[in-house]
Design an enzyme around this catalytic site. Structure first.
Site, short mmCIF file in Angstrom:
data_model
loop_
_atom_site.label_atom_id
_atom_site.label_comp_id
_atom_site.label_asym_id
_atom_site.label_seq_id
_atom_site.Cartn_x
_atom_site.Cartn_y
_atom_site.Cartn_z
CD GLU A 53 3.28 5.40 -21.07
OE1 GLU A 53 2.06 5.35 -21.33
OE2 GLU A 53 3.83 4.63 -20.25
N GLY A 112 4.88 8.95 -16.49
CA GLY A 112 4.33 9.03 -15.14
C GLY A 112 3.21 8.05 -14.92
CB THR A 160 -2.01 4.57 -13.32
OG1 THR A 160 -2.42 3.86 -14.50
CG2 THR A 160 -3.19 4.67 -12.37
CB THR A 201 2.35 -2.93 -19.31
OG1 THR A 201 2.37 -4.27 -18.80
CG2 THR A 201 3.28 -2.86 -20.50
N GLY A 256 -14.84 -1.53 -0.41
CA GLY A 256 -14.41 -0.80 0.77
C GLY A 256 -12.92 -0.91 1.04
CD GLU A 281 -15.22 -5.05 0.87
OE1 GLU A 281 -15.16 -6.26 0.60
OE2 GLU A 281 -14.68 -4.15 0.19
CG HIS A 294 5.34 3.33 -2.13
ND1 HIS A 294 4.05 3.80 -2.13
CD2 HIS A 294 5.40 2.43 -1.13
CE1 HIS A 294 3.37 3.22 -1.16
NE2 HIS A 294 4.17 2.37 -0.55
CG HIS A 344 6.48 17.97 23.37
ND1 HIS A 344 5.35 17.19 23.46
CD2 HIS A 344 6.22 19.10 24.08
CE1 HIS A 344 4.45 17.81 24.21
NE2 HIS A 344 4.96 18.97 24.59
#
Length: 460
Positions: free
Chosen positions: A39, A44, A46, A143, A180, A202, A315, A439
């Site tokens: 590294e 960790g 970005t 990377t 966007g 956008e 993730h 609930h």
């Protein structure tokens, strides 16, 4: 970082210690491999330092600002005096520092050798760092990515990327957000909550164009209600800047002016000058091409995360890192298709989705082979308590499993866990309808949508 050990030969050598790289390293040592983790920055990557964690910290501060403005209608009389960006940044940086300390301790405690410096692939089994060659029986490329721009659009001055936006110690009066998508709408949401005048540009026909049409409709309506301006359907042409700010021109000649412009047009793969092509690895516009099991086709070299074409989510990289470690160990792990990777956009209102949109499902199965239902959060007690609107949409193959779940509303990102289980386990609405949903929670909305799609809606 952990001290660099004398060992220069490893079972697995990982290039990059972001979400994909460190996950691969941790799973690999669990499986009994020796691991070198290269590294050039901080463990960790970005996500921890310039992406997921700091942006969500800003979004939490933004949420509190909105709560202060609206508190009177809940019977709480407070006033919002100002946004102290120094304090906001101190809070954000404290979260990052704490997570970094924890990750560093974990990596060290597991006996992973951290090799500090910029690594370059110099052979099918070797990475060179600061002039020293380290070898691995297997190599994992991880990377990551960088904030990219458009051809001819230079970053500098009043034209910034998310990296700069995350470290600003002041609030501009007005900002133009170019893009966007996820990054663009998240920063637009933060700045609007902090009192900044925001306009999103956008080029595609809508904001968050990768989402289901029903979600897009709610987001655009809510952004208009919040006072977030946006121009869609016309592409950016150029920007001029001076001491007063920026002037943005679209291809149709329309112009917009603001103090700053944030370039949020996506992220590019960080693969340049790292020796990948020289090793014979197939590349496409900077991305590393792999088979479905993330092997590059060269030696024992694998690739994970943002450098592999597909959704660029922390993730996803994390899961791919675990997958490759298990693949090397011969455990034959299950491939998770990109379409079934859960996605959350943390603007207000939050967007959470997994699986196929209704349009994509019809393209795959046929127009008459797809059923869908929308459950409006107006009928959900907890959402009313929180003061949020929105919806939950289920998409199913006719007489078959749920193939997509799409949600929008404040805090609805927290419901993505059950949603991704429903889609990835190919559950039928009839199965989900039998499950208990506590609930009053927003989680009940998933149960209501499932009951409706199973043909017996309890409410409505």
């Amino acid at each position: 970082m952990a001290d660099q050990a004398a060992a220069q030969e490893f079972d697995i050598l990982v290039l990059g210690a972001g979400s994909g790289g460190y996950a691969a390293a941790l799973r690999a040592v669990q499986l009994g491999f020796t691991v070198g983790l290269v590294e050039k920055g901080k463990l960790g990557g970005t996500c921890l330092h310039n992406g997921c964690i700091p942006t969500k910290a800003l979004l939490h501060s933004a949420e509190l600002a909105d709560h202060a403005r609206d508190a009177a209608k809940y019977g709480v009389n407070v006033t919002l005096d100002s946004i102290d960006m120094s304090a906001v940044n101190a809070y954000k940086d404290g979260i990052v520092a704490g997570k970094f300390k924890g990750l560093s301790g974990l990596i060290k405690g597991k006996g992973i050798t951290v090799i500090e410096g910029e690594g370059k692939l110099t052979a099918e089994n070797a990475v060179t760092v600061n002039g020293t060659a380290y070898t691995g029986k297997n190599i994992i490329l991880a990377t990551g990515s960088y904030s990219r721009s458009l051809p001819g659009l230079e970053i500098g001055g009043k034209v910034i990327t998310s990296d700069t936006a995350l470290t600003m110690d002041y609030l501009p009066k007005s900002v133009i957000v170019l893009g966007g998508g996820v990054i663009g709408v998240e920063f637009a949401s933060v700045w609007k909550s902090f009192g900044v005048d925001v306009t999103i540009i956008e080029g595609l026909p809508s904001l968050v164009p990768n989402e289901d049409a029903a979600i897009i409709k709610v987001l655009e309506r809510t952004f208009k209600k919040r006072g977030i301006k946006f121009s869609t359907g016309t592409f950016f042409q150029g920007v001029e800047q001076n001491d007063d700010g920026v002037k943005v021109t679209l291809v149709d000649g329309k112009t917009f002016e603001a103090d700053l412009m944030l370039v949020a047009v996506g992220r590019g793969p960080s693969t340049a000058n790292l020796g990948y092509e020289e090793a014979g690895i197939t590349m496409d516009r900077g991305f590393v091409i792999t088979n479905e099991r993330l092997h590059t086709g060269v030696g024992n070299i694998y690739a994970v995360g943002d450098i592999v074409p597909g959704v660029q989510l922390a993730h996803r990289g994390f899961q791919q890192g675990i997958f490759v470690a298990e693949e090397i160990a011969g455990k034959n792990p299950v491939v998770v298709e990109d379409i079934n990777v859960p996605k959350v956009t943390y603007c207000d209102p939050e967007i959470a989705s997994v699986g196929l949109s209704e349009k994509a499902a019809k393209a795959k199965f046929g127009d008459d082979q797809v059923e869908s239902v929308e459950y409006n959060l107006a009928g959900n007690g907890k959402s009313s308590i929180l003061g949020t609107g929105g919806l939950v949409k289920f998409v199913r193959e006719k007489d078959g499993p749920v193939v997509g779940v799409h949600m929008i509303g404040s805090r609805m990102g927290e419901q993505i866990g059950e949603a991704q289980l429903i889609v990835n386990w190919e559950a039928y609405p009839e199965d989900v309808a039998q499950l208990l949903h506590a609930h009053p929670t927003q989680n009940e909305a998933l149960g209501e949508a499932a009951m409706a799609l199973a043909g017996h809606p309890l409410h409505g």
